[in-house]
Design a protein around this motif. Structure first.
Motif, PDB file in Angstrom:
ATOM      1  N   VAL A   1       0.840  -1.194   0.000  1.00  6.23           N
ATOM      2  CA  VAL A   1       0.000   0.000   0.000  1.00  6.23           C
ATOM      3  C   VAL A   1       0.877   1.247   0.000  1.00  6.23           C
ATOM      4  CG1 VAL A   1      -0.193   0.244   2.502  1.00  6.23           C
ATOM      5  CG2 VAL A   1      -2.054   1.030   1.041  1.00  6.23           C
ATOM      6  N   LEU A   2       2.111   1.132   0.425  1.00  7.85           N
ATOM      7  CA  LEU A   2       3.035   2.259   0.399  1.00  7.85           C
ATOM      8  C   LEU A   2       3.915   2.252  -0.852  1.00  7.85           C
ATOM      9  CD1 LEU A   2       4.131   2.652   4.123  1.00  7.85           C
ATOM     10  CD2 LEU A   2       2.223   3.685   2.881  1.00  7.85           C
ATOM     11  N   GLY A   3       3.586   1.369  -1.797  1.00 13.14           N
ATOM     12  CA  GLY A   3       4.297   1.369  -3.070  1.00 13.14           C
ATOM     13  C   GLY A   3       5.695   0.795  -3.027  1.00 13.14           C
ATOM     14  N   LEU A   4       6.080   0.184  -1.921  1.00 15.36           N
ATOM     15  CA  LEU A   4       7.436  -0.371  -1.846  1.00 15.36           C
ATOM     16  C   LEU A   4       7.520  -1.657  -2.654  1.00 15.36           C
ATOM     17  CD1 LEU A   4       8.201   0.237   1.934  1.00 15.36           C
ATOM     18  CD2 LEU A   4       8.526   1.750  -0.018  1.00 15.36           C
ATOM     19  N   PRO A   5       8.668  -1.878  -3.280  1.00 18.93           N
ATOM     20  CA  PRO A   5       8.821  -3.067  -4.134  1.00 18.93           C
ATOM     21  C   PRO A   5       9.013  -4.333  -3.297  1.00 18.93           C
ATOM     22  CG  PRO A   5      10.877  -1.842  -4.061  1.00 18.93           C
ATOM     23  CD  PRO A   5       9.886  -1.046  -3.254  1.00 18.93           C
ATOM     24  N   GLY A   6       8.606  -5.457  -3.879  1.00 15.17           N
ATOM     25  CA  GLY A   6       8.888  -6.741  -3.249  1.00 15.17           C
ATOM     26  C   GLY A   6       8.042  -7.067  -2.051  1.00 15.17           C
ATOM     27  N   CYS A   7       6.765  -6.655  -2.085  1.00 16.29           N
ATOM     28  CA  CYS A   7       5.875  -6.977  -0.968  1.00 16.29           C
ATOM     29  C   CYS A   7       5.761  -8.494  -0.819  1.00 16.29           C
ATOM     30  CB  CYS A   7       4.485  -6.402  -1.226  1.00 16.29           C
ATOM     31  SG  CYS A   7       3.326  -6.775   0.087  1.00 16.29           S
TER      32      CYS A   7
ATOM     33  N   ARG B   1       4.664   8.150   3.918  1.00 16.45           N
ATOM     34  CA  ARG B   1       6.003   7.702   4.308  1.00 16.45           C
ATOM     35  C   ARG B   1       6.757   8.818   5.011  1.00 16.45           C
ATOM     36  NH1 ARG B   1       8.381   5.544  -1.082  1.00 16.45           N
ATOM     37  NH2 ARG B   1      10.275   5.500   0.162  1.00 16.45           N
TER      38      ARG B   1
ATOM     39  N   ALA C   1      12.530   1.497  -0.205  1.00 18.39           N
ATOM     40  CA  ALA C   1      12.798   0.237  -0.895  1.00 18.39           C
ATOM     41  C   ALA C   1      13.757  -0.657  -0.114  1.00 18.39           C
ATOM     42  CB  ALA C   1      13.342   0.512  -2.289  1.00 18.39           C
TER      43      ALA C   1
ATOM     44  N   LEU D   1       2.190   3.303  13.917  1.00 13.30           N
ATOM     45  CA  LEU D   1       3.011   2.711  12.848  1.00 13.30           C
ATOM     46  C   LEU D   1       4.486   3.039  13.023  1.00 13.30           C
ATOM     47  CD1 LEU D   1       1.033   2.914   9.507  1.00 13.30           C
ATOM     48  CD2 LEU D   1       1.087   1.130  11.236  1.00 13.30           C
TER      49      LEU D   1
ATOM     50  N   LEU E   1      11.124  -2.259  10.593  1.00 17.58           N
ATOM     51  CA  LEU E   1      10.476  -2.376   9.283  1.00 17.58           C
ATOM     52  C   LEU E   1      11.005  -1.294   8.344  1.00 17.58           C
ATOM     53  CD1 LEU E   1       6.936  -3.109  10.707  1.00 17.58           C
ATOM     54  CD2 LEU E   1       8.693  -4.741  10.012  1.00 17.58           C
ATOM     55  N   ARG E   2      10.620  -1.381   7.090  1.00 16.36           N
ATOM     56  CA  ARG E   2      11.208  -0.430   6.148  1.00 16.36           C
ATOM     57  C   ARG E   2      10.226   0.668   5.752  1.00 16.36           C
ATOM     58  NH1 ARG E   2      11.020  -3.078   0.103  1.00 16.36           N
ATOM     59  NH2 ARG E   2       9.088  -4.234   0.393  1.00 16.36           N
ATOM     60  N   LEU E   3      10.801   1.831   5.475  1.00 19.34           N
ATOM     61  CA  LEU E   3      10.007   2.975   5.014  1.00 19.34           C
ATOM     62  C   LEU E   3      10.382   3.340   3.591  1.00 19.34           C
ATOM     63  CD1 LEU E   3       9.551   5.709   7.753  1.00 19.34           C
ATOM     64  CD2 LEU E   3       7.904   4.123   6.777  1.00 19.34           C
TER      65      LEU E   3
ATOM     66  N   ASP F   1       0.621  -5.520   8.062  1.00 17.25           N
ATOM     67  CA  ASP F   1      -0.397  -6.435   8.603  1.00 17.25           C
ATOM     68  C   ASP F   1      -1.814  -5.954   8.308  1.00 17.25           C
ATOM     69  OD1 ASP F   1       1.719  -7.871   9.439  1.00 17.25           O
ATOM     70  OD2 ASP F   1       1.533  -7.340  11.565  1.00 17.25           O
TER      71      ASP F   1
ATOM     72  N   LYS G   1       5.794   0.799  15.812  1.00 15.92           N
ATOM     73  CA  LYS G   1       5.894  -0.572  15.320  1.00 15.92           C
ATOM     74  C   LYS G   1       7.064  -0.717  14.356  1.00 15.92           C
ATOM     75  CE  LYS G   1       3.139  -4.068  12.917  1.00 15.92           C
ATOM     76  NZ  LYS G   1       1.799  -4.382  12.369  1.00 15.92           N
ATOM     77  N   GLY G   2       7.226   0.292  13.501  1.00 16.17           N
ATOM     78  CA  GLY G   2       8.337   0.264  12.550  1.00 16.17           C
ATOM     79  C   GLY G   2       9.672   0.211  13.251  1.00 16.17           C
TER      80      GLY G   2
ATOM     81  N   ILE H   1       1.166   8.417  -1.059  1.00 18.03           N
ATOM     82  CA  ILE H   1       2.102   7.433  -0.516  1.00 18.03           C
ATOM     83  C   ILE H   1       3.342   8.130   0.044  1.00 18.03           C
ATOM     84  CG2 ILE H   1       3.755   5.657  -1.212  1.00 18.03           C
ATOM     85  CD1 ILE H   1       1.567   4.575  -3.091  1.00 18.03           C
TER      86      ILE H   1
ATOM     87  N   LYS I   1      10.506  -9.023   0.624  1.00 16.04           N
ATOM     88  CA  LYS I   1      11.420  -8.228   1.427  1.00 16.04           C
ATOM     89  C   LYS I   1      10.812  -7.884   2.789  1.00 16.04           C
ATOM     90  CE  LYS I   1      13.681  -6.352  -2.619  1.00 16.04           C
ATOM     91  NZ  LYS I   1      14.281  -5.177  -3.266  1.00 16.04           N
ATOM     92  N   GLN I   2      11.606  -7.247   3.586  1.00 13.57           N
ATOM     93  CA  GLN I   2      11.168  -6.746   4.888  1.00 13.57           C
ATOM     94  C   GLN I   2       9.882  -5.943   4.719  1.00 13.57           C
ATOM     95  OE1 GLN I   2      12.336  -7.540   7.648  1.00 13.57           O
ATOM     96  NE2 GLN I   2      12.544  -5.859   9.121  1.00 13.57           N
ATOM     97  N   PRO I   3       8.887  -6.203   5.551  1.00 10.18           N
ATOM     98  CA  PRO I   3       7.620  -5.467   5.394  1.00 10.18           C
ATOM     99  C   PRO I   3       7.736  -4.000   5.814  1.00 10.18           C
ATOM    100  CG  PRO I   3       7.381  -7.374   6.884  1.00 10.18           C
ATOM    101  CD  PRO I   3       8.833  -7.207   6.627  1.00 10.18           C
ATOM    102  N   CYS I   4       6.719  -3.238   5.438  1.00  8.63           N
ATOM    103  CA  CYS I   4       6.594  -1.860   5.905  1.00  8.63           C
ATOM    104  C   CYS I   4       5.644  -1.877   7.115  1.00  8.63           C
ATOM    105  CB  CYS I   4       6.049  -0.958   4.795  1.00  8.63           C
ATOM    106  SG  CYS I   4       4.322  -1.273   4.374  1.00  8.63           S
ATOM    107  N   PRO I   5       5.595  -0.770   7.867  1.00  9.45           N
ATOM    108  CA  PRO I   5       4.795  -0.791   9.108  1.00  9.45           C
ATOM    109  C   PRO I   5       3.301  -1.041   8.872  1.00  9.45           C
ATOM    110  CG  PRO I   5       6.301   1.078   9.090  1.00  9.45           C
ATOM    111  CD  PRO I   5       6.356   0.485   7.722  1.00  9.45           C
ATOM    112  N   PHE I   6       2.843  -0.780   7.664  1.00 11.13           N
ATOM    113  CA  PHE I   6       1.428  -0.916   7.375  1.00 11.13           C
ATOM    114  C   PHE I   6       1.055  -2.356   7.000  1.00 11.13           C
ATOM    115  CE2 PHE I   6      -1.427   2.845   6.316  1.00 11.13           C
ATOM    116  CZ  PHE I   6      -2.574   2.201   6.754  1.00 11.13           C
TER     117      PHE I   6
END
Ligand code: SF4
Ligand code: SF4
Lengths: 156, 156
Positions: free
Chosen positions: A95-101, B12, B145, B132, B141-143, A111, B135-136, B8, A104-109
């Motif tokens: 949802v944050l547009g990061l590649p490799g959902c 971020r 790529a 968030l 977690l990543r913000l 879950d 939690k990050g 987005i 890769k390591q998740p983003c805080p959003f």
DNA sequence: ATTATTAAAGATAATTTAGTCTTAAATATT
DNA sequence: AATATTTAAGACTAAATTATCTTTAATAAT
């Protein structure tokens, strides 16, 4: 916006064709669809070509030609139309547009989004064209700004 | 795509600023944010201006200037950021793009979409920036790529 | 065969979104 | 006062999406 315009038009057109299918009129000219739904004929043509390219529809040129579904609308889920036009990115992407959902390591959003994203996917996955077309007819719902199913079927 | 790129980036950036806020560093230069998150500085500037215009952030020019939230990040919900940038259309609009959702005759998708749409709204409505950001940090977690919270805080 | 009808394909244009670049205004430091 | 730092504002460019227009190919009816 959840879906592109192209995808929205493709779904609306699919619902119209599905409704016609139930009326024992599987082949419908694109011009008829674009007129009834007040869509650009040429733009719609391109969109429907994507549906035929995806094997969802077949087309026939010449007088009495048109487009029709290759399978029964009751066996076609909305997600197949979405997939053919917008692809399945919506159901895979961050949802944050990061590649490799998912890899890769998740983003805080992650879950919360993963849950919501799945609900969206289920909505498209669990809904058939026939279901919506039938419901639209039964309750006289609209497929265009001011045009309900009754209007559409009346002058078919 | 659910959210625009601008939205987005705005989220971020907000999460970054919220994380800094927790570190007792409320005022952060935009340049720092754009560098850390690998975003275009000028584009981000415009986006953040929308957040200040909406009263969510305040800004200060000159050396040691920057941007900061006007309220505590624990009291700011994600939906406020979305609202300031993309507006609330996503939570009000018809999934088929028809005008007057809720007022005019519904489309066949309405019931299912209304449910899903509400789930999306709840997701943004029930999530605070602080939640968030914390939690990050806690889970690294990543913000961006390839950049996790640890990376971001390390060289802050 | 000729003509009319229809989808396919491709070129072009308009609009929206995304992104860049330049200048101006405010503030702090020296 | 002069300079450096930072946000604000605006002009401009690029890319993607949406939409239109033209031509071609297939088919049917006459
Ligand atoms: S946090 Fe989750 S949704 Fe976001 S990019 Fe990572 S895996 Fe995807
Ligand atoms: S059917 Fe429901 S979601 Fe769709 S336009 Fe109508 S009211 Fe809105």
């Amino acid at each position: 916006m959840l879906l592109s315009k192209a995808c929205i038009y493709g779904i609306r057109a699919s619902l119209y064709v599905a409704a016609m299918h139930e009326q024992k009129r599987p082949f419908v000219p694109i011009r008829e669809v674009s007129d009834k739904l007040e869509l650009s004929f040429h733009f719609l043509t391109k969109i429907l070509q994507q549906l035929t390219a995806a094997g969802l529809m077949k087309s026939y040129k010449g007088p009495n030609g048109g487009i029709a579904f290759t399978r029964e609308p009751k066996d076609i889920k909305l997600i197949e139309v979405v997939s053919a036009i917008d692809g399945l990115d919506l159901f895979k992407e961050c949802v944050l547009g990061l590649p490799g959902c998912g890899h890769k390591q998740p983003c805080p959003f992650h879950d919360k989004w993963a849950t919501t994203r799945e609900a969206i996917e289920i909505m498209f996955n669990a809904t058939s064209l026939e279901e919506l077309a039938t419901k639209g007819k039964r309750m006289n719902l609209r497929l265009s700004a001011e045009i309900t199913m009754d209007d559409l079927l009346k002058t078919a």
